[in-house]
Design a protein around this motif. Structure first.
Motif, PDB file in Angstrom:
ATOM      1  N   ARG A  73       2.480   2.066  -3.403  1.00  0.00           N
ATOM      2  CA  ARG A  73       1.596   2.609  -4.435  1.00  0.00           C
ATOM      3  C   ARG A  73       1.462   4.127  -4.349  1.00  0.00           C
ATOM      4  O   ARG A  73       0.985   4.756  -5.284  1.00  0.00           O
ATOM      5  CB  ARG A  73       0.211   1.970  -4.306  1.00  0.00           C
ATOM      6  CG  ARG A  73       0.186   0.494  -4.680  1.00  0.00           C
ATOM      7  CD  ARG A  73      -1.159  -0.116  -4.376  1.00  0.00           C
ATOM      8  NE  ARG A  73      -1.161  -1.554  -4.612  1.00  0.00           N
ATOM      9  CZ  ARG A  73      -2.130  -2.372  -4.217  1.00  0.00           C
ATOM     10  NH1 ARG A  73      -3.179  -1.887  -3.586  1.00  0.00           N
ATOM     11  NH2 ARG A  73      -2.041  -3.663  -4.474  1.00  0.00           N
ATOM     12  N   ASP A  74       1.855   4.708  -3.218  1.00  0.00           N
ATOM     13  CA  ASP A  74       1.772   6.163  -3.043  1.00  0.00           C
ATOM     14  C   ASP A  74       3.097   6.779  -3.494  1.00  0.00           C
ATOM     15  O   ASP A  74       4.032   6.927  -2.713  1.00  0.00           O
ATOM     16  CB  ASP A  74       1.496   6.489  -1.577  1.00  0.00           C
ATOM     17  CG  ASP A  74       1.332   7.988  -1.365  1.00  0.00           C
ATOM     18  OD1 ASP A  74       1.487   8.762  -2.333  1.00  0.00           O
ATOM     19  OD2 ASP A  74       1.050   8.386  -0.217  1.00  0.00           O
ATOM     20  N   THR A  75       3.177   7.153  -4.766  1.00  0.00           N
ATOM     21  CA  THR A  75       4.441   7.633  -5.334  1.00  0.00           C
ATOM     22  C   THR A  75       4.959   8.878  -4.611  1.00  0.00           C
ATOM     23  O   THR A  75       6.142   8.974  -4.278  1.00  0.00           O
ATOM     24  CB  THR A  75       4.250   7.935  -6.828  1.00  0.00           C
ATOM     25  OG1 THR A  75       3.711   6.783  -7.474  1.00  0.00           O
ATOM     26  CG2 THR A  75       5.567   8.289  -7.477  1.00  0.00           C
ATOM     27  N   ALA A  76       4.063   9.845  -4.368  1.00  0.00           N
ATOM     28  CA  ALA A  76       4.497  11.083  -3.711  1.00  0.00           C
ATOM     29  C   ALA A  76       5.010  10.802  -2.306  1.00  0.00           C
ATOM     30  O   ALA A  76       6.060  11.314  -1.886  1.00  0.00           O
ATOM     31  CB  ALA A  76       3.348  12.076  -3.668  1.00  0.00           C
ATOM     32  N   GLY A  77       4.272   9.987  -1.573  1.00  0.00           N
ATOM     33  CA  GLY A  77       4.680   9.669  -0.206  1.00  0.00           C
ATOM     34  C   GLY A  77       5.967   8.878  -0.158  1.00  0.00           C
ATOM     35  O   GLY A  77       6.698   8.915   0.829  1.00  0.00           O
ATOM     36  N   PRO A  96      -7.662  11.427   6.457  1.00  0.00           N
ATOM     37  CA  PRO A  96      -6.317  11.591   5.887  1.00  0.00           C
ATOM     38  C   PRO A  96      -5.891  13.053   5.811  1.00  0.00           C
ATOM     39  O   PRO A  96      -4.725  13.373   6.084  1.00  0.00           O
ATOM     40  CB  PRO A  96      -6.451  10.965   4.494  1.00  0.00           C
ATOM     41  CG  PRO A  96      -7.556   9.978   4.627  1.00  0.00           C
ATOM     42  CD  PRO A  96      -8.518  10.583   5.593  1.00  0.00           C
ATOM     43  N   ASN A 103       4.193  11.152   6.893  1.00  0.00           N
ATOM     44  CA  ASN A 103       3.776  10.034   6.031  1.00  0.00           C
ATOM     45  C   ASN A 103       2.938   8.986   6.762  1.00  0.00           C
ATOM     46  O   ASN A 103       1.845   8.622   6.342  1.00  0.00           O
ATOM     47  CB  ASN A 103       5.012   9.355   5.439  1.00  0.00           C
ATOM     48  CG  ASN A 103       5.264   9.787   4.012  1.00  0.00           C
ATOM     49  OD1 ASN A 103       4.951  10.916   3.661  1.00  0.00           O
ATOM     50  ND2 ASN A 103       5.804   8.908   3.212  1.00  0.00           N
ATOM     51  N   SER A 158      -0.719   9.654   7.724  1.00  0.00           N
ATOM     52  CA  SER A 158      -1.628   9.779   6.584  1.00  0.00           C
ATOM     53  C   SER A 158      -2.015   8.406   6.047  1.00  0.00           C
ATOM     54  O   SER A 158      -3.174   8.192   5.651  1.00  0.00           O
ATOM     55  CB  SER A 158      -0.982  10.620   5.480  1.00  0.00           C
ATOM     56  OG  SER A 158       0.123   9.941   4.899  1.00  0.00           O
ATOM     57  N   PHE A 159      -1.090   7.456   6.051  1.00  0.00           N
ATOM     58  CA  PHE A 159      -1.419   6.107   5.592  1.00  0.00           C
ATOM     59  C   PHE A 159      -2.445   5.461   6.518  1.00  0.00           C
ATOM     60  O   PHE A 159      -3.432   4.875   6.068  1.00  0.00           O
ATOM     61  CB  PHE A 159      -0.152   5.244   5.529  1.00  0.00           C
ATOM     62  CG  PHE A 159       0.764   5.597   4.391  1.00  0.00           C
ATOM     63  CD1 PHE A 159       0.283   5.650   3.091  1.00  0.00           C
ATOM     64  CD2 PHE A 159       2.094   5.869   4.605  1.00  0.00           C
ATOM     65  CE1 PHE A 159       1.121   5.971   2.037  1.00  0.00           C
ATOM     66  CE2 PHE A 159       2.939   6.194   3.555  1.00  0.00           C
ATOM     67  CZ  PHE A 159       2.448   6.244   2.267  1.00  0.00           C
ATOM     68  N   THR A 203      -5.818   6.934   6.135  1.00  0.00           N
ATOM     69  CA  THR A 203      -6.436   6.460   4.884  1.00  0.00           C
ATOM     70  C   THR A 203      -7.022   5.065   5.077  1.00  0.00           C
ATOM     71  O   THR A 203      -8.138   4.780   4.601  1.00  0.00           O
ATOM     72  CB  THR A 203      -5.394   6.436   3.749  1.00  0.00           C
ATOM     73  OG1 THR A 203      -4.896   7.759   3.545  1.00  0.00           O
ATOM     74  CG2 THR A 203      -6.009   5.928   2.455  1.00  0.00           C
ATOM     75  N   LEU A 216       0.828  -1.210   0.000  1.00  0.00           N
ATOM     76  CA  LEU A 216       0.000   0.000   0.000  1.00  0.00           C
ATOM     77  C   LEU A 216       0.861   1.258   0.000  1.00  0.00           C
ATOM     78  O   LEU A 216       0.564   2.239  -0.699  1.00  0.00           O
ATOM     79  CB  LEU A 216      -0.934  -0.024   1.223  1.00  0.00           C
ATOM     80  CG  LEU A 216      -2.030  -1.098   1.203  1.00  0.00           C
ATOM     81  CD1 LEU A 216      -2.742  -1.158   2.553  1.00  0.00           C
ATOM     82  CD2 LEU A 216      -3.039  -0.816   0.095  1.00  0.00           C
ATOM     83  N   VAL A 217       1.934   1.232   0.774  1.00  0.00           N
ATOM     84  CA  VAL A 217       2.831   2.397   0.818  1.00  0.00           C
ATOM     85  C   VAL A 217       3.529   2.592  -0.524  1.00  0.00           C
ATOM     86  O   VAL A 217       3.681   3.718  -1.011  1.00  0.00           O
ATOM     87  CB  VAL A 217       3.870   2.217   1.952  1.00  0.00           C
ATOM     88  CG1 VAL A 217       4.958   3.282   1.861  1.00  0.00           C
ATOM     89  CG2 VAL A 217       3.189   2.275   3.309  1.00  0.00           C
TER      90      VAL A 217
END
Length: 247
Positions: free
Chosen positions: A19-23, A165, A75, A78-79, A82, A16-17
């Protein structure tokens, strides 16, 4: 919760982490860019840093603290928020998983992220700017581990309390910039009023930066800095575990 179930939970967190490109990229790229910009300027050995340059003894430790603070305080919450919003935590709540296991799985993934950033920053500093490694490497490693625990614990608390989030990011960014500003991230703490500089020195960012700088110059870290990081870790982890919200 069995070890196999915990491993599966951690692996799911990692996917899951990822997949979050910005994070994934920003907490590594932003501090590294700031370090590179400082490295491009001139920096002479200084008696204030026992013969090291300001880049070696201040900018490199500052970069490492910034990486772990961004991942831990901004970071991670926020995960988790979410997962709460999308119902992942609600589904976990009916399994043998407990709040500490969920937070621990997130911590393992965030630790791997942090170590990747640490390696990137140190290798770049060394090979691009001939930066010195810490004169007390074991103390530096132990101090960074304690600083990581403190930053993650603050993130646990934000994750436990933030309902959405967006609120997790807002609270995380506010805490990050507040501790960074008072902890010497925008310039020497001596430029701040005495009372504010004292508070900043005992918050996670300032305490971590001061202790790491000490290890770079070969000095033992101040006990007050280590105590501040330890108290933050224990207090925030205990509070986060008791106040964790599944929904």
């Amino acid at each position: 919760m069995t070890p196999r179930a915990y491993a599966l939970l951690t692996w799911t967190e990692a996917k899951l982490v990822a997949r979050d490109t910005a994070g994934l990229i920003v907490p590594l790229a932003l501090p590294t860019l700031i370090m590179v910009m400082n490295g491009l300027g001139s920096s002479e050995p200084s008696a204030d840093f026992d013969g090291l340059t300001a880049f070696d003894a201040y900018v490199v430790p500052l970069t490492l603290v910034m990486i772990v603070a961004l991942i831990g305080i901004v970071n991670m919450p926020s995960f988790v928020a979410t997962y709460r919003k999308t119902g992942i935590l609600r589904r976990l709540s009916v399994t043998p998983a407990n709040p500490l296991a969920v937070l621990a799985a997130q911590a393992v993934v965030s630790l791997a992220h942090t170590l990747a950033g640490l390696a990137l920053a140190l290798l770049l500093a060394r090979f691009a700017f001939d930066a010195a490694f810490p004169r007390a490497p074991l103390a530096a490693a132990a101090t960074f581990a304690l600083a990581t625990a403190a930053m993650f614990a603050v993130g646990f608390l934000v994750a436990a309390l933030a309902p959405t989030p967006n609120s997790a990011v807002a609270i995380g960014l506010l805490l990050f910039f507040a501790t960074m500003a008072t902890g010497g991230g925008f310039g020497p703490r001596e430029n701040l009023p005495d009372w504010l500089a004292t508070i900043g020195a005992h918050l996670p960012y300032g305490a971590a930066l001061e202790a790491l700088t000490d290890t770079w110059t070969g000095e033992p870290p101040e006990l007050a800095s280590l105590a501040a990081l330890t108290i933050t870790t224990l207090a925030c982890t205990a509070t986060a575990t008791k106040t964790f919200r599944w929904t």
